[in-house]
Structure formats: C-alpha cells, structure tokens
Design a protein around this motif. Structure first.
Motif, PDB file in Angstrom:
ATOM      1  N   HIS A 122       0.837  -1.212   0.000  1.00 30.85           N
ATOM      2  CA  HIS A 122       0.000   0.000   0.000  1.00 30.85           C
ATOM      3  C   HIS A 122       0.874   1.267   0.000  1.00 30.85           C
ATOM      4  O   HIS A 122       1.946   1.268  -0.559  1.00 30.85           O
ATOM      5  CB  HIS A 122      -0.975  -0.043   1.170  1.00 30.85           C
ATOM      6  N   ASP A 161      -3.356   4.940  -0.972  1.00 31.85           N
ATOM      7  CA  ASP A 161      -3.908   3.640  -0.597  1.00 31.85           C
ATOM      8  C   ASP A 161      -3.465   3.288   0.828  1.00 31.85           C
ATOM      9  O   ASP A 161      -2.333   2.858   1.035  1.00 31.85           O
ATOM     10  CB  ASP A 161      -3.409   2.587  -1.586  1.00 31.85           C
ATOM     11  N   GLY A 180      -4.480   0.846   2.736  1.00 31.32           N
ATOM     12  CA  GLY A 180      -4.639  -0.550   3.108  1.00 31.32           C
ATOM     13  C   GLY A 180      -5.766  -0.717   4.112  1.00 31.32           C
ATOM     14  O   GLY A 180      -6.672   0.112   4.205  1.00 31.32           O
ATOM     15  N   LYS A 199      -0.675   0.702   5.974  1.00 26.71           N
ATOM     16  CA  LYS A 199       0.525   1.200   5.301  1.00 26.71           C
ATOM     17  C   LYS A 199       1.581   1.661   6.288  1.00 26.71           C
ATOM     18  O   LYS A 199       2.783   1.544   6.017  1.00 26.71           O
ATOM     19  CB  LYS A 199       0.166   2.334   4.334  1.00 26.71           C
ATOM     20  N   TYR A 211       2.192   5.735  -3.394  1.00 28.31           N
ATOM     21  CA  TYR A 211       1.649   4.518  -3.985  1.00 28.31           C
ATOM     22  C   TYR A 211       2.537   4.024  -5.122  1.00 28.31           C
ATOM     23  O   TYR A 211       3.044   4.809  -5.920  1.00 28.31           O
ATOM     24  CB  TYR A 211       0.235   4.757  -4.511  1.00 28.31           C
ATOM     25  N   HIS A 249       2.490  -7.212   4.503  1.00 27.38           N
ATOM     26  CA  HIS A 249       1.127  -6.708   4.663  1.00 27.38           C
ATOM     27  C   HIS A 249       0.621  -6.990   6.076  1.00 27.38           C
ATOM     28  O   HIS A 249       1.287  -7.659   6.863  1.00 27.38           O
ATOM     29  CB  HIS A 249       0.193  -7.369   3.644  1.00 27.38           C
TER      30      HIS A 249
END
Length: 445
Positions: free
Chosen positions: A164, A168, A170, A180, A211, A233
């Motif tokens: 991310h 974004d 996440g 992120k 991003y 992640h």
C-alpha cells in the motif's frame, strides 16, 4: 385577474430558482487536495463531491500543467498542501465560463502528465488523480547480469515490498491504525537487519509514503536482480476474531495463468528465465518450447518460494501465534514473477483489536522484522546463490582480513598467496589504497 393568478406560481418558482446559489444547482465541489511525492513521480488527488469531467495539457516557456475541471467549484484552499519534494513551484486557479475551474501548476522541471478519475470506495468519494511523471528519474537502476560479476563478489539481493502507501492506506484497524504505516515500520527494520550483513543487500520497492502499482513493485525487484521478493502486509477480516501471522506463495493455478500472460507478452518473451539473462531467453523459441521453459521456471521458483516461506512462517511463530501452520497459496499479483522466489507476509490481523495494538508498537515491529531477517539469512546460508559472497564463504573459498597499521595491499596478497589483481577485483578496489580497520575478502590461494 385569473390569468395573473395562474402566472403567480410559475413566477414565484422562477424567482426562488434565481435566488438559489448557482453552485448548489449546477456544480460539484473540490473538497480537498492531497499530494504524494515519490522518487519518480508526484501524485495529486483532488477529492470531489461527485463525478465530473476534466482535461490536462502542457504549456511551455515556462513549463506549466493546466488542469481544466468542468462544472465544479472550489471549497478548499489548494495552497495549504506542502509542495516539498515535488516538481511544483506554485499552484494557481481561476474560474472559467462561470461554471468551470482551471488549475495551473507552475513547474520547475519537465514532466509527463497522466490523469484519471476514481469512483468512490470505502475510504474516499469521487477523486481526480493527476500524476506528474519525471522521466529523468528512476527508482532503481537496472543491475548488471549476475553472471558478468567477478566471482564470489555478488551480494544476495532481497527485495522488500511495504504494501500500500500514499493514497492507498490498506486495511484500517478498529482504533484507526493504517496498514501502510504498520508495514512500513516492519519493512524498515527488516531492511536495516538485511543490510547489516555484508553478504546481503536490501532494496525497498517504495522509500516513503506514496503509492506504487503492483506490477511496478515486481518490476523494481526484477530490475535490481533480486534473489527473493518479500511483500509485507497486515491482514483484515470483517469480524474481530481472526488473528495470527500467515505466509502466502503463488498457487499452481496462478502460476499457470501467469505463464500464459508471459507468453502472450512480446516484451516478456525476450526477457530472462530462471535469472540467467542473455543465456536463456524466449525470443527465439517456438510457442511449445517457450511454454515448457516458462512452466519449468515457474515450478522451480514456486518450490524455492515454499522453502523460504516455511522458514519465515516458523520464525514468525516465535513472536506471534500463526493463523495457519503451513504456507498458504493464492494468486496474488505481486507473487507472479517466473524467475524470482516470492512470498506475501501477513504480519497479523489489524482488524483484531489486541493484534492491532501490538502491530502499531515499534518494538513489536522490530521483533517481527528480526525474525523475518533471521529466516531469510538461514535459508540462503543453506541455499547460497551461485557467484555470491555467501556461496564462496560456505565452500571455504573466502576468508576475511581486517587491515592493521603498516599493512600494504601487495604484502597482504603475498602473505596469502593470491594475485594482487584478483585481490583488487574481489574487493572493488581501483588502486592499492587501503585504510586501517577496512575488511578485505581474501580468496583461497
């Protein structure tokens, strides 16, 4: 009289219509502007109250980018956003045709613009995205082919991909923690520990809060000739109960579909297979042979991904419970390189309140990074790549010597029975100058 009465309602409606602000009847609003600087581009995101139309074009002498947005009014201050680390000197704006808005970006360098509209999602409403691409900037210089490096000189390259970033965020935890930020903290600690070992080098797919497209992340790793790709992640679920760490590698079905994509892509047909650039390519192979080569490469890569992923999963179990005891398989886009072992690491469930609290803790992020780094180094000590420092060291072909006062390069070469030219080559020395405390790699005589 009757005619006059019949006209009164229509007249009254017209008067009320004219008294209403035109903006409320005709226009959408620009409600905010966010700017995300990256090394090779800058992204502007205009938050809109609803969909609209736009066009962008460049002007020269001096360089300016013009953004025309139709049927919109401005309800924010465009100059409140910092322009640091961007190619933008100043932002100006003015109304056009009574209903439209023109935004002008005064630039200090050449850029290539691209723009698109985004529809609403869970975090944001309608958005206009304008990217200022800087063609003279590049994130990662393409590394030389591995086979051309002097023997026993190559570091093992680990690509670390913090998921991310920028626009974004996440997944978002119950307390507002952004995925992120969590994965950026873990990735930074991981990269430091990888770089602390002279046999390894870490390459980050993003170096800040911006991003990066999914295929671009893989391409950055491949340009760096990475030996392993780690995408970091934090998981999320619609309920708060699930928790624990996971590791994913590419599924067989995903591998098959990606093989087909590679074969269909004319550029990829001429690209490397199995990491041996210039030796084994697809450009001169017929479709059947090319398909066999890609499938073989995918199978070998998947096998190594499973081996390395098992190491990482076991080590993460030292600091966090595991969501699954075995490495799982899925068709994640960032795992689909046929020549680079890859895994996606889910550090934990940010949607679980207790796990969210741990994931946002910098000391816990360091612990996770340390366990991942340890697993990666253990894997490569057992499976050192050809032509690497670690391969030479594991075969007893390489020793290290710390220079003392009075040492000379010629004397060190004579004592160890090696050619001084080879000593210069393996240590990247342009001449005979050395310094006290410097560590030299000494090949076997």
């Amino acid at each position: 009289m009757n005619q006059h009465n019949n006209l009164r309602p229509a007249s009254l409606f017209l008067m009320l219509f004219l008294l209403l602000p035109w903006q409320q009847v005709f226009a959408e609003r620009i409600e905010g502007l966010r700017i995300w600087p990256a090394p090779d581009h800058t992204r502007l995101v205009f938050d809109l109250s609803g969909p609209t139309q736009h066009r962008v074009f460049m002007l020269e002498g001096p360089d300016r980018l013009v953004i025309d947005i139709s049927n919109v009014r401005l309800s924010t201050d465009l100059n409140r956003t910092s322009l640091d680390r961007t190619p933008i000197r100043r932002i100006r704006h003015a109304e056009r045709n009574g209903t439209d808005l023109r935004v002008v970006l005064d630039l200090d360098r050449e850029i290539q613009p691209r723009s698109f509209l985004l529809r609403p999602n869970e975090q944001y409403g309608d958005r206009l995205v304008v990217d200022l691409v800087m063609p003279d900037q590049t994130r990662v210089e393409r590394a030389p082919p591995r086979e051309t490096l002097p023997r026993e000189q190559r570091q093992i390259i680990i690509a670390i991909d913090p998921g991310h970033g920028g626009e974004d965020p996440g997944a978002i935890g119950p307390a507002g923690t952004l995925e992120k930020h969590v994965v950026w903290g873990i990735s930074q600690h991981l990269a430091k520990l990888i770089n602390d070992d002279p046999a390894f080098e870490a390459v980050l797919t993003r170096t800040g809060d911006y991003y990066v497209g999914l295929r671009q992340r893989v391409e950055l790793a491949r340009k760096a000739r990475a030996d392993l790709f780690l995408s970091v992640h934090a998981d999320a679920y619609r309920t708060a109960q699930p928790r624990g760490s996971s590791v994913y590698v590419l599924s067989q079905r995903g591998a098959s579909s990606e093989s087909a994509r590679w074969l269909a892509d004319s550029e990829n047909r001429a690209d490397l297979i199995g990491g041996v650039e210039g030796v084994l390519t697809l450009g001169d192979k017929d479709d059947i042979l090319a398909g066999v080569l890609v499938d073989l490469s995918m199978t070998a890569t998947l096998s190594e991904s499973m081996k390395a992923g098992s190491r990482v999963l076991t080590n993460m179990g030292q600091v966090n419970r595991l969501h699954r005891r075995n490495v799982e398989q899925a068709g994640f886009l960032v795992l689909k390189s046929p020549d680079m072992p890859s895994m996606l690491i889910e550090a934990g469930f940010i949607s679980n309140p207790q796990e969210e609290q741990r994931l946002r803790d910098p000391s816990y992020q360091r612990q996770l990074g340390a366990q991942i780094a340890k697993a990666v180094k253990e894997y490569f000590r057992e499976n050192p790549p050809h032509n690497s420092i670690l391969a030479a060291s594991s075969n007893g072909q390489l020793t290290r010597y710390t220079i003392r006062r009075g040492d000379t390069l010629s004397e060190i070469a004579r004592r160890n029975g090696v050619d001084i030219r080879e000593l210069r080559e393996i240590n990247n020395l342009n001449g005979d100058t050395i310094r006290v405390g410097q560590t030299l790699r000494i090949p076997s005589s």
